[in-house]
Design a protein around this motif. Structure first.
Motif, PDB file in Angstrom:
ATOM      1  N   GLY A  74      34.601  33.770  42.008  1.00 41.48           N
ATOM      2  CA  GLY A  74      35.120  34.293  43.269  1.00 41.48           C
ATOM      3  C   GLY A  74      35.345  35.784  43.294  1.00 41.48           C
ATOM      4  N   SER A  75      35.107  36.468  42.183  1.00 43.38           N
ATOM      5  CA  SER A  75      35.393  37.904  42.115  1.00 43.38           C
ATOM      6  C   SER A  75      34.490  38.705  43.038  1.00 43.38           C
ATOM      7  CB  SER A  75      35.228  38.415  40.686  1.00 43.38           C
ATOM      8  OG  SER A  75      36.232  37.899  39.844  1.00 43.38           O
ATOM      9  N   LEU A  76      35.087  39.704  43.677  1.00 40.60           N
ATOM     10  CA  LEU A  76      34.362  40.711  44.437  1.00 40.60           C
ATOM     11  C   LEU A  76      34.195  41.948  43.565  1.00 40.60           C
ATOM     12  CD1 LEU A  76      36.427  40.404  47.740  1.00 40.60           C
ATOM     13  CD2 LEU A  76      34.249  39.286  47.236  1.00 40.60           C
ATOM     14  N   SER A  77      33.423  42.914  44.032  1.00 41.26           N
ATOM     15  CA  SER A  77      33.258  44.155  43.271  1.00 41.26           C
ATOM     16  C   SER A  77      34.596  44.843  43.042  1.00 41.26           C
ATOM     17  CB  SER A  77      32.292  45.093  43.996  1.00 41.26           C
ATOM     18  OG  SER A  77      32.747  45.369  45.320  1.00 41.26           O
ATOM     19  N   GLY A 101      28.390  41.125  43.280  1.00 45.56           N
ATOM     20  CA  GLY A 101      27.997  41.654  44.583  1.00 45.56           C
ATOM     21  C   GLY A 101      27.658  40.583  45.599  1.00 45.56           C
ATOM     22  N   VAL A 102      27.218  39.410  45.135  1.00 43.61           N
ATOM     23  CA  VAL A 102      26.863  38.355  46.088  1.00 43.61           C
ATOM     24  C   VAL A 102      28.080  37.935  46.905  1.00 43.61           C
ATOM     25  CG1 VAL A 102      26.070  35.974  46.330  1.00 43.61           C
ATOM     26  CG2 VAL A 102      24.907  37.512  44.747  1.00 43.61           C
ATOM     27  N   ARG A 113      28.650  51.016  51.232  1.00 42.98           N
ATOM     28  CA  ARG A 113      29.078  52.282  50.637  1.00 42.98           C
ATOM     29  C   ARG A 113      30.272  52.071  49.710  1.00 42.98           C
ATOM     30  NH1 ARG A 113      28.963  57.403  54.614  1.00 42.98           N
ATOM     31  NH2 ARG A 113      28.958  58.397  52.554  1.00 42.98           N
ATOM     32  N   LEU A 114      31.218  51.230  50.123  1.00 42.08           N
ATOM     33  CA  LEU A 114      32.354  50.943  49.255  1.00 42.08           C
ATOM     34  C   LEU A 114      31.904  50.188  48.011  1.00 42.08           C
ATOM     35  CD1 LEU A 114      35.117  49.893  51.829  1.00 42.08           C
ATOM     36  CD2 LEU A 114      34.899  52.067  50.595  1.00 42.08           C
ATOM     37  N   LEU A 115      31.010  49.219  48.190  1.00 39.75           N
ATOM     38  CA  LEU A 115      30.521  48.464  47.046  1.00 39.75           C
ATOM     39  C   LEU A 115      29.803  49.379  46.054  1.00 39.75           C
ATOM     40  CD1 LEU A 115      28.950  44.995  46.921  1.00 39.75           C
ATOM     41  CD2 LEU A 115      27.617  46.894  46.025  1.00 39.75           C
ATOM     42  N   ALA A 116      28.981  50.287  46.566  1.00 42.63           N
ATOM     43  CA  ALA A 116      28.260  51.209  45.692  1.00 42.63           C
ATOM     44  C   ALA A 116      29.229  52.062  44.872  1.00 42.63           C
ATOM     45  CB  ALA A 116      27.341  52.103  46.519  1.00 42.63           C
TER      46      ALA A 116
END
Length: 314
Positions: A74-77, A101-102, A113-116
């Motif tokens: 369940g983790s996000l970036s 990232g999925v 942009r935030l994920l990058a």
């Protein structure tokens, strides 16, 4: 948790050590979400997964391997950056995988942009400690789930953007990058668990073997690659049905609360633009946002490197 001779595995934070020892111990840290935690590859006592399978093939007669899996389902970036990266860096790994990232693409708050920026921070923290970074680009969940085109296209657009960012960061940090987004990978049902979102044991083995080939090319995998054939029997139809009624229903309900209202709006926009012949506008808008994200992380020419890749074939 103990593994094969020469392999020591644990989950979670570790006490900082002193790096590779004179005996030749290699340290491998795995960061990410349920894919890296090992969901879909059950073993007695829990999950195993591609990272643990890979760890078994990194050592050899002259080197031990210490493996720690920091990944959490369940983790996000943002979760990897805020909670896993520091603990993994304290472990002082020689190799660190960052595959996440999925889950970000399945949130209404998705922002490339935030994920990058988050992925850049994670890779920088690990690279500063001398770790070789492992990365992978992945298929989009809409295609894996077989969603109708109007629902699938927005998710595919998001995952393509994530993969583009991962490619750019792989070049920036000279990462060992595995290309796992091929259509053949999605279409081969023997690679997928019943939920169609996580690899089955065969899929986890294929991921591990792909990374092993690339690491062997760099002289970092001294042992044998994982075998391709599963050791556990596939789930029965009854087990698959139980999962869909219990875990699967809960997963869909949670995602519906967060993503579904927005996804339905995105699907309606897809239909309107397709009927009006203006679908290119949606692609152009996504491309512009991606270019802005890439501009924030693009390295200077002197920092660019050729990134080895392995197709999910064979």
């Amino acid at each position: 948790m103990s593994g094969p001779a020469g392999l020591h595995t644990t989950a979670g934070p570790a006490t900082p050590g002193a790096g590779a020892t004179a005996r030749g111990t290699l340290r491998f840290a795995a960061l990410g979400d349920s894919l890296t935690e090992g969901i879909g590859d059950p073993v007695p006592g829990g999950w195993r997964g591609w990272a643990a399978l890979l760890a078994e093939g990194l050592g050899g007669a002259e080197r031990d391997v210490e493996f720690r899996n920091f990944a959490v389902a369940g983790s996000l970036s943002a979760d990897v950056r805020d909670h896993q990266a520091a603990a993994a860096a304290a472990f002082r790994p020689d190799i660190a995988s960052v595959v996440v990232g999925v889950n970000d693409t399945l949130r209404r708050s998705f922002d490339i942009r935030l994920l990058a920026g988050r992925l850049d921070e994670i890779c920088a923290q690990l690279a500063e400690g001398g770790a070789v970074i492992l990365t992978a680009c992945l298929p989009d969940p809409g295609t894996a789930l077989g969603l109708p085109a109007p629902l699938r296209r927005p998710l595919a657009r998001r995952q393509r953007a994530v993969n583009a960012v991962v490619h750019a960061l792989s070049a920036r940090y000279d990462a060992v990058h595995l290309h796992a987004a091929d259509r053949t990978w999605v279409q081969d049902r023997s690679l997928w668990s019943v939920d169609r979102l996580h690899p089955a044991e065969r899929g986890h083995r294929k991921l591990a073997a792909g990374f092993h080939r690339l690491l062997a090319d760099r002289g970092l995998a001294l042992g044998a690659p994982p075998g391709p054939e599963p050791q556990q029997p596939p789930p029965t139809r009854a087990a698959a049905a139980r999962w869909l009624v219990t875990e699967g229903t809960g997963w869909l309900a949670r995602r519906s609360t967060d993503l579904l209202p927005q996804l339905l709006g995105l699907a309606a926009a897809e239909i309107r633009h397709r009927v009006g012949g203006t679908s290119g506008r949606l692609d152009a808008r996504a491309e512009q946002t991606l270019l802005e994200a890439l501009a924030d992380i693009t390295p200077a020419p002197s920092l660019r490197a050729v990134v080895p890749r392995a197709r999910m074939e064979g």
